[in-house]
Scaffold this active site. Structure first.
Site, PDB file in Angstrom:
ATOM      1  CG  ASN A  10      -1.760   1.228   1.321  1.00 20.08           C
ATOM      2  OD1 ASN A  10      -2.020   1.882   0.308  1.00 20.08           O
ATOM      3  ND2 ASN A  10      -2.204   1.571   2.523  1.00 20.08           N
ATOM      4  CD1 TRP A  11       3.688   1.075  -2.799  1.00 19.86           C
ATOM      5  CD2 TRP A  11       3.707   2.221  -4.728  1.00 19.86           C
ATOM      6  NE1 TRP A  11       4.482   0.388  -3.683  1.00 19.86           N
ATOM      7  CE2 TRP A  11       4.513   1.069  -4.878  1.00 19.86           C
ATOM      8  CE3 TRP A  11       3.567   3.078  -5.812  1.00 19.86           C
ATOM      9  CZ2 TRP A  11       5.169   0.771  -6.073  1.00 19.86           C
ATOM     10  CZ3 TRP A  11       4.216   2.784  -6.990  1.00 19.86           C
ATOM     11  CH2 TRP A  11       5.022   1.638  -7.117  1.00 19.86           C
ATOM     12  CE  LYS A  12       0.043   3.475   4.651  1.00 23.62           C
ATOM     13  NZ  LYS A  12      -0.235   3.560   6.050  1.00 23.62           N
ATOM     14  CG  HIS A  97      -6.098   1.806   4.631  1.00 24.00           C
ATOM     15  ND1 HIS A  97      -5.691   2.815   5.469  1.00 24.00           N
ATOM     16  CD2 HIS A  97      -5.076   0.918   4.583  1.00 24.00           C
ATOM     17  CE1 HIS A  97      -4.468   2.546   5.901  1.00 24.00           C
ATOM     18  NE2 HIS A  97      -4.066   1.400   5.382  1.00 24.00           N
ATOM     19  CD  GLU A 167      -3.820  -2.366   7.382  1.00 28.23           C
ATOM     20  OE1 GLU A 167      -2.600  -2.275   7.206  1.00 28.23           O
ATOM     21  OE2 GLU A 167      -4.647  -1.588   6.880  1.00 28.23           O
ATOM     22  N   GLY A 173       1.806   2.620  10.703  1.00 23.56           N
ATOM     23  CA  GLY A 173       2.673   3.780  10.453  1.00 23.56           C
ATOM     24  C   GLY A 173       3.701   4.037  11.531  1.00 23.56           C
ATOM     25  CB  SER A 215       4.635  -1.151  12.264  1.00 26.34           C
ATOM     26  OG  SER A 215       4.158   0.173  12.382  1.00 26.34           O
ATOM     27  N   GLY A 236       2.725  -0.953   4.413  1.00 31.67           N
ATOM     28  CA  GLY A 236       2.671   0.453   4.034  1.00 31.67           C
ATOM     29  C   GLY A 236       4.065   0.991   3.763  1.00 31.67           C
TER      30      GLY A 236
HETATM   31  P1  PGA Z   1       2.453   0.685   7.676  1.00 29.11           P
HETATM   32  O1  PGA Z   1       1.041   0.853   6.960  1.00 29.11           O
HETATM   33  O2  PGA Z   1       3.068  -0.577   7.164  1.00 29.11           O
HETATM   34  O3  PGA Z   1       3.201   1.917   7.272  1.00 29.11           O
HETATM   35  O4  PGA Z   1       2.179   0.609   9.146  1.00 29.11           O
HETATM   36  C1  PGA Z   1       0.167  -0.213   6.889  1.00 29.11           C
HETATM   37  C2  PGA Z   1      -1.088   0.235   6.194  1.00 29.11           C
HETATM   38  O5  PGA Z   1      -1.058   0.654   5.025  1.00 29.11           O
HETATM   39  O6  PGA Z   1      -2.122   0.195   6.808  1.00 29.11           O
END
Ligand code: PGA
Length: 255
Positions: A10-12, A97, A167, A173, A215, A236
């Site tokens: 998930n590149w956000k 999400h 999640e 994050g 994470s 992420g």
């Molecule tokens: P992360 O994000 O790996 O940066 O914690 C996970 C996500 O996209 O929910």
């Protein structure tokens, strides 16, 4: 049938340019090629999806979107329909999400998006997860309610092989130090499968996949995969770094 592992990147809202997106995609493509038991789904921001879809990829690498809207077409400025995504030959969409939920997406909206995605022939990945945990176990009823409300009324045939990304929001994050322990992941996955069994039957639960997100980094991916009772990860921040290749390798160890 044996279930393949899935790792979703998930590149956000990253990276900043198409040029950089192609670089990251290329590294992921090389890493994916070496895997035996794992499918990789890369979910870039919308403007990058189409150009990346034109590149050659190994057969275990797929593109997906980070969101999808529930209406088919019309006056919905800024939204993208499931049919439009399907038309680009994209198969996957992340739905619900926590970062979208924080912008106002309710379980009811998530349910409508799941239904629209299935109707268009996409494979949505439903995201669930609690904001916090306490000794009383309120997170369990929270998760149960999310599953119930987000999948309510969906056709059973669509739920065959459903992918759920668990999640915990408190772990997203951060760094590996704050991720969930493999034991806690294991217990939560058992709980999720139990809820799915109660609601839709054992066959649907057995055929479902649960990915862990929050994470995941190269250092904790191995133990999570080994002891967490999961079918893969939703990654992420680490999915944009060279260490993503190590996460993919760790996932691939599960045969
Ligand atoms: P992360 O994000 O790996 O940066 O914690 C996970 C996500 O996209 O929910």
């Amino acid at each position: 049938m044996k279930k393949r592992n899935i790792v979703l990147a998930n590149w956000k809202m990253n990276p900043e340019t198409l040029g950089k997106a192609k670089e990251v995609f290329n590294s992921t493509r090389l890493a994916a090629k070496t895997l035996k038991n794992t499918d990789v789904i890369v979910c870039p921001p919308f403007p990058f999806v189409f150009p990346l879809s034109k590149l050659n990829v190994p057969k275990n690498l797929f593109l997906g979107t980070q969101n999808v809207f529930y209406e088919i077409k019309g006056a919905f400025t800024g939204e993208v329909s499931a049919g439009m995504i399907k038309d680009l030959k994209i198969k996957f969409s992340v739905v619900g999400h926590s970062e979208r939920r924080a912008m106002g997406e309710t379980n009811e909206i998530v349910r409508k998006k799941m239904a629209a995605a299935f109707d268009a022939g996409l494979s949505p990945i439903l995201c669930i997860g609690e904001k916090e945990r306490n000794k009383e176990g309120s997170h369990l009823s929270f998760i149960k309610n999310q599953i119930k409300e987000c999948l309510f009324g969906l056709q059973k045939k669509h739920l065959v092989g459903i992918n759920i990304a668990y999640e915990p929001i408190w772990a997203i994050g951060k760094s590996y130090k704050e991720a969930m322990s493999p034991t806690d992941i294991h217990e939560t996955v058992l709980f999720i499968k139990k809820v799915i069994t109660e609601l839709f039957g054992k066959d649907i639960a057995d055929g479902s996949r649960v990915l862990y997100g929050g994470s995941v980094e190269a250092i904790n991916a191995g133990p999570m995969m080994e002891y967490g009772n999961i079918d893969g990860f939703l990654v992420g921040h680490a999915s944009l770094t060279p260490s993503f290749a190590e996460i993919l390798k760790a996932a691939d160890l599960r045969k």
